[in-house]
Design an enzyme around this catalytic site. Structure first.
Site, PDB file in Angstrom:
ATOM      1  N   HIS A 121       0.809  -1.219   0.000  1.00 37.78           N
ATOM      2  CA  HIS A 121       0.000   0.000   0.000  1.00 37.78           C
ATOM      3  C   HIS A 121       0.843   1.270   0.000  1.00 37.78           C
ATOM      4  O   HIS A 121       0.321   2.358   0.224  1.00 37.78           O
ATOM      5  CB  HIS A 121      -0.957  -0.005   1.195  1.00 37.78           C
ATOM      6  CG  HIS A 121      -2.030  -1.042   1.083  1.00 37.78           C
ATOM      7  ND1 HIS A 121      -2.790  -1.463   2.147  1.00 37.78           N
ATOM      8  CD2 HIS A 121      -2.472  -1.746   0.012  1.00 37.78           C
ATOM      9  CE1 HIS A 121      -3.654  -2.393   1.748  1.00 37.78           C
ATOM     10  NE2 HIS A 121      -3.479  -2.576   0.456  1.00 37.78           N
ATOM     11  N   THR A 190      -3.831  -8.995  10.748  1.00 38.51           N
ATOM     12  CA  THR A 190      -4.666  -8.600   9.619  1.00 38.51           C
ATOM     13  C   THR A 190      -5.953  -9.403   9.623  1.00 38.51           C
ATOM     14  O   THR A 190      -5.958 -10.598   9.953  1.00 38.51           O
ATOM     15  CB  THR A 190      -3.938  -8.791   8.272  1.00 38.51           C
ATOM     16  OG1 THR A 190      -4.847  -8.511   7.196  1.00 38.51           O
ATOM     17  CG2 THR A 190      -3.389 -10.199   8.119  1.00 38.51           C
TER      18      THR A 190
END
Length: 244
Positions: A121, A190
């Site tokens: 990201h 996550t």
């Protein structure tokens, strides 16, 4: 303790270990997570969701508000690596970890000493001029007022993947190759609900082990060889035999 010892043994036996992590890796560094019950994406500012504020459309149409939000909510210049980051760096330095695949943009893996880090990201410490391509850092943006601009006058854009933007395909291909070659994929911090990153788990080779360390359940728990609902930093520190 028995589960951590099992993980430790697997890390020593596997031909290749890879770590896939998300926001939960950095919560102990004082950076909020995103998708838990109290995460950033559950909040709103003046009726606009935080998720919308991190979209490409919002950046384009409300650029000054976007940067105001970035400076006051999303950037953590004082954050330092925590035991999870240091334990992973130790595993890599000892040849027991081939790489880190992260959804985080904070750069804390590198700050802890990890070398092979794929930032799917992007990185919040990089800002690129949309006119000439010159790169600036977070401190420059924090010290600016309003929309930060390059010396040439061009507008800066953070070198991160905003909502509505695609991931860098070169980074995704590198991440897929790491996972395919792994004898053990260690997933930590996550929720495994954001795609295409969550889909990387599907690239595990037959016979490879999947270990998930996360406080909350994930859609892939039933496929894992080992699931630990424990503090990620403690698990990794013990598995890597890292001490501060």
């Amino acid at each position: 303790m028995a589960d951590i010892e099992r993980l430790k043994a697997w890390l020593g036996e596997s031909r290749s270990n890879v770590f896939l992590g998300g926001a939960g890796v950095s919560t102990a560094s004082g950076i909020p997570d995103f998708r838990s019950a109290h995460g950033l994406y559950m909040q709103k500012k003046q009726g606009v969701s935080y998720e919308e504020m991190l979209s490409h459309t919002y950046y384009e149409t409300h650029t000054e508000e976007f940067y105001d939000f970035l400076r006051h909510v999303m950037l953590y210049p004082e954050a330092k690596p925590n035991p999870a980051h240091f334990a992973l760096a130790k595993l890599e330095a000892e040849g027991r970890l081939d790489g880190v695949i992260t959804q985080n943009i904070d750069g804390l893996h590198q700050a802890a000493g990890s070398k092979n880090v794929i930032e799917l990201h992007g990185n919040e410490d990089r800002y690129l001029c949309q006119a000439c391509g010159r790169q600036y850092d977070m401190r420059y943006v924090l010290d600016c007022q309003g929309v930060p601009r390059c010396q040439c006058g061009g507008q800066l854009k953070p070198d991160v993947v905003l909502y509505e933007e695609p991931l860098d395909q070169r980074d995704m291909l590198r991440a897929m190759a790491l996972v395919e070659n792994a004898g053990l994929l260690l997933v930590g911090g996550t929720s495994l609900v954001v795609y295409p990153v969550a889909g990387l788990v599907n690239y595990i080779s037959p016979g490879a082990k999947l270990v998930i360390v996360n406080q909350d359940p994930t859609p892939y728990d039933s496929r894992a060889d080992l699931v630990l609902r424990e503090d990620l930093g403690r698990v990794l520190a013990q598995a890597a035999e890292w001490k501060p």
